[in-house]
Write a protein that holds these residues in place. Sequence first.
Motif, PDB file in Angstrom:
ATOM      1  N   GLU A  68       0.834  -1.207   0.000  1.00  3.98           N
ATOM      2  CA  GLU A  68       0.000   0.000   0.000  1.00  3.98           C
ATOM      3  C   GLU A  68       0.864   1.251   0.000  1.00  3.98           C
ATOM      4  O   GLU A  68       0.588   2.213  -0.725  1.00  3.98           O
ATOM      5  N   ILE A  69       1.902   1.240   0.797  1.00  6.17           N
ATOM      6  CA  ILE A  69       2.776   2.418   0.895  1.00  6.17           C
ATOM      7  C   ILE A  69       3.425   2.710  -0.448  1.00  6.17           C
ATOM      8  O   ILE A  69       3.435   3.857  -0.919  1.00  6.17           O
ATOM      9  N   GLN A  70       3.974   1.682  -1.082  1.00  2.84           N
ATOM     10  CA  GLN A  70       4.758   1.906  -2.299  1.00  2.84           C
ATOM     11  C   GLN A  70       3.899   2.280  -3.508  1.00  2.84           C
ATOM     12  O   GLN A  70       4.430   2.748  -4.516  1.00  2.84           O
ATOM     13  N   LYS A  71       2.576   2.111  -3.419  1.00  2.00           N
ATOM     14  CA  LYS A  71       1.699   2.596  -4.483  1.00  2.00           C
ATOM     15  C   LYS A  71       1.675   4.127  -4.535  1.00  2.00           C
ATOM     16  O   LYS A  71       1.449   4.706  -5.594  1.00  2.00           O
ATOM     17  N   THR A  72       1.885   4.761  -3.361  1.00  2.34           N
ATOM     18  CA  THR A  72       1.724   6.216  -3.259  1.00  2.34           C
ATOM     19  C   THR A  72       3.023   6.946  -2.933  1.00  2.34           C
ATOM     20  O   THR A  72       3.258   8.052  -3.416  1.00  2.34           O
ATOM     21  N   ALA A  73       3.885   6.332  -2.126  1.00  2.00           N
ATOM     22  CA  ALA A  73       5.068   7.029  -1.613  1.00  2.00           C
ATOM     23  C   ALA A  73       6.070   7.340  -2.708  1.00  2.00           C
ATOM     24  O   ALA A  73       6.180   6.618  -3.716  1.00  2.00           O
ATOM     25  N   SER A  74       6.820   8.395  -2.515  1.00  2.00           N
ATOM     26  CA  SER A  74       7.908   8.751  -3.422  1.00  2.00           C
ATOM     27  C   SER A  74       8.983   7.670  -3.415  1.00  2.00           C
ATOM     28  O   SER A  74       9.257   7.055  -2.377  1.00  2.00           O
ATOM     29  N   ASP A  75       9.591   7.456  -4.574  1.00  2.00           N
ATOM     30  CA  ASP A  75      10.673   6.466  -4.667  1.00  2.00           C
ATOM     31  C   ASP A  75      11.844   6.830  -3.761  1.00  2.00           C
ATOM     32  O   ASP A  75      12.591   5.947  -3.321  1.00  2.00           O
ATOM     33  N   SER A  76      12.040   8.124  -3.496  1.00  2.00           N
ATOM     34  CA  SER A  76      13.197   8.569  -2.710  1.00  2.00           C
ATOM     35  C   SER A  76      12.928   8.585  -1.214  1.00  2.00           C
ATOM     36  O   SER A  76      13.836   8.827  -0.423  1.00  2.00           O
ATOM     37  N   ALA A  77      11.666   8.333  -0.813  1.00  2.00           N
ATOM     38  CA  ALA A  77      11.343   8.346   0.622  1.00  2.00           C
ATOM     39  C   ALA A  77      11.952   7.135   1.316  1.00  2.00           C
ATOM     40  O   ALA A  77      12.004   6.038   0.769  1.00  2.00           O
ATOM     41  N   VAL A  78      12.405   7.326   2.541  1.00  2.00           N
ATOM     42  CA  VAL A  78      12.858   6.210   3.369  1.00  2.00           C
ATOM     43  C   VAL A  78      11.630   5.456   3.853  1.00  2.00           C
ATOM     44  O   VAL A  78      10.665   6.058   4.328  1.00  2.00           O
ATOM     45  N   LEU A  79      11.656   4.129   3.724  1.00  2.00           N
ATOM     46  CA  LEU A  79      10.585   3.285   4.262  1.00  2.00           C
ATOM     47  C   LEU A  79      11.230   2.374   5.301  1.00  2.00           C
ATOM     48  O   LEU A  79      11.863   1.377   4.957  1.00  2.00           O
ATOM     49  N   ALA A  80      11.091   2.747   6.558  1.00  2.00           N
ATOM     50  CA  ALA A  80      11.798   2.056   7.636  1.00  2.00           C
ATOM     51  C   ALA A  80      10.814   1.324   8.536  1.00  2.00           C
ATOM     52  O   ALA A  80       9.706   1.800   8.783  1.00  2.00           O
ATOM     53  N   SER A  81      11.246   0.182   9.036  1.00  2.00           N
ATOM     54  CA  SER A  81      10.429  -0.613   9.944  1.00  2.00           C
ATOM     55  C   SER A  81      11.020  -0.585  11.352  1.00  2.00           C
ATOM     56  O   SER A  81      12.235  -0.653  11.522  1.00  2.00           O
ATOM     57  N   SER A  82      10.140  -0.520  12.340  1.00  2.00           N
ATOM     58  CA  SER A  82      10.578  -0.569  13.743  1.00  2.00           C
ATOM     59  C   SER A  82      10.797  -1.990  14.228  1.00  2.00           C
ATOM     60  O   SER A  82      11.090  -2.197  15.410  1.00  2.00           O
ATOM     61  N   THR A  83      10.669  -2.971  13.363  1.00  2.00           N
ATOM     62  CA  THR A  83      10.675  -4.370  13.775  1.00  2.00           C
ATOM     63  C   THR A  83      11.905  -4.763  14.576  1.00  2.00           C
ATOM     64  O   THR A  83      13.022  -4.343  14.272  1.00  2.00           O
ATOM     65  N   SER A  84      11.671  -5.587  15.585  1.00  2.00           N
ATOM     66  CA  SER A  84      12.788  -6.192  16.313  1.00  2.00           C
ATOM     67  C   SER A  84      12.943  -7.655  15.928  1.00  2.00           C
ATOM     68  O   SER A  84      13.963  -8.271  16.227  1.00  2.00           O
ATOM     69  N   GLY A  85      11.929  -8.222  15.242  1.00  2.00           N
ATOM     70  CA  GLY A  85      11.930  -9.654  15.001  1.00  2.00           C
ATOM     71  C   GLY A  85      12.228 -10.094  13.589  1.00  2.00           C
ATOM     72  O   GLY A  85      12.525 -11.274  13.362  1.00  2.00           O
ATOM     73  N   PHE A  86      12.130  -9.185  12.607  1.00  2.00           N
ATOM     74  CA  PHE A  86      12.336  -9.578  11.214  1.00  2.00           C
ATOM     75  C   PHE A  86      13.570  -8.919  10.627  1.00  2.00           C
ATOM     76  O   PHE A  86      13.890  -7.766  10.937  1.00  2.00           O
ATOM     77  N   LYS A  87      14.228  -9.660   9.735  1.00  2.00           N
ATOM     78  CA  LYS A  87      15.387  -9.133   9.026  1.00  2.00           C
ATOM     79  C   LYS A  87      14.917  -8.347   7.794  1.00  2.00           C
ATOM     80  O   LYS A  87      13.834  -8.609   7.259  1.00  2.00           O
ATOM     81  N   PRO A  88      15.721  -7.405   7.309  1.00  2.00           N
ATOM     82  CA  PRO A  88      15.330  -6.640   6.127  1.00  2.00           C
ATOM     83  C   PRO A  88      14.994  -7.526   4.935  1.00  2.00           C
ATOM     84  O   PRO A  88      14.043  -7.250   4.196  1.00  2.00           O
ATOM     85  N   SER A  89      15.779  -8.588   4.709  1.00  2.00           N
ATOM     86  CA  SER A  89      15.522  -9.452   3.548  1.00  2.00           C
ATOM     87  C   SER A  89      14.133 -10.063   3.614  1.00  2.00           C
ATOM     88  O   SER A  89      13.486 -10.283   2.580  1.00  2.00           O
TER      89      SER A  89
END
Length: 469
Positions: free
Chosen positions: A99-120
């Motif tokens: 949902e985010i990537q449908k609207t957000a700018s390509d240059s925006a940072v999309l960061a997760s607060s997750t403690s349990g999942f790896k970026p991959s």
Amino acid sequence: MARRAAIIGGGVIGGGWAARFALMGWEVRVFDPDPEAKRKISEVVAGAARALPMLYETSMPPLGSISFHATVAEAVEGADYIQESVPERLDLKHKVYAEIQKTASDSAVLASSTSGFKPSELQEGAARPGQIIVAHPFNPVYLLPLVELVPGPQGAPEIVTTARSILTEIGMFPLHVRAEIDAHIADRFLEAVWREALWLVKDGIATTEEIDNAIRYGFGLRWAQMGLFETYRVAGGEAGMRHFMAQFGPALEWPWTKLMDVPEFTDELVDLIAGQSDAQSGHLSIRALERLRDDNLVAILRALKGQEAGAGKLIADHDAQMRAPLEGSVPLVTVRRVVPVDWTDVNGHMNEGRYGQVFSDASEELMIHVGADRAYIDAGHSYFTAEANVKYLSETHAGETIFVETKVLLGEGKKLRLWHEMKRAQDGELLATCDQFLLHVSLDTRRSCPPLNHVRDRVEHLARMHAEA
């Protein structure tokens, strides 16, 4: 125009992110389907607005707006930075990123607060996987500066660079985790301590309160300033870390811990720990505990700031970056800040010595304004206070924003006389005054002498301006 941050998920962590960004002057847009989200985040922001400014000796940026939106698309539109803090379900996160990537700018940072999942894992199936990184903070986000920045193998370098720059700008310490790993870095330590603590309670060795006391009265204080390895380096004495390792290394083979074992997570264990925790601090509401935690953190961080150690040095550097030069108003506004909790006494108001510090800070700002700055002092010249008369007119409490107006009553040769008025920002009430007389001195002879020409000219110019006002 203020830059824009989007907060997707407004729980404890998301609310902390919203508060941190807004207090640093960013426009904040929030999406959270919880009908109570606005109330909950408003309460977090209120606590943050009281606590965070206490860390600084200067005024904060103008508070950024916080708005709440019905869809993810509305929240992320035009955002420079997007922080996702939804529940720890990978399928939910993937749905949110789409949902985010449908609207957000390509240059925006999309960061997760997750403690349990790896970026991959987060990046799987994404339209722009390189845009998604981990920025794992610690509660309360608005006070604790650490954020683990984990790009993973697909993280785009330009996104990482932007994220690091933004997080540093809002006063955080981005710790770049070069290789992705389960639980990142810090939570691996916390998991080990938590696991051992569960065994100690389950086996009847210690209660929850006794374990907390072992941390807060002992190694927790050392870790706050030195971390783990530097603490143990000191423990090794003059021979340093090598001696410490030789002395205590064999203990690693002793059966001290159960770190490879997990106690069975039964209802009985939950009841035992919950009951002890309720007995320990159940008489306080969560908001009261948050306020106590925040006040303690402010006092500890300010103490570290005074020594320029650990997280305190980070805050001191950030404070200096936010400090703006004085404007040419008459009178000069030389101080604008929030009264920190460690400035109050048993009566609950600011103690006498802190009034003196405020007026001293005001005169130091004026010194910088006229050119008697650090370089001037290092060259062997300064102003010393010869006499100060402070009048206390009204109580001042922690959390109040104050400002000081300063007029130059006399600026002639080596003599300088200042009149300071300290006022409450909320209503302009006069809280205290100070009539301060200073003499210019040589730091070599420790005797009075005329200031250098450029400082003398600026002081005399101010004296004329203030006399005519």
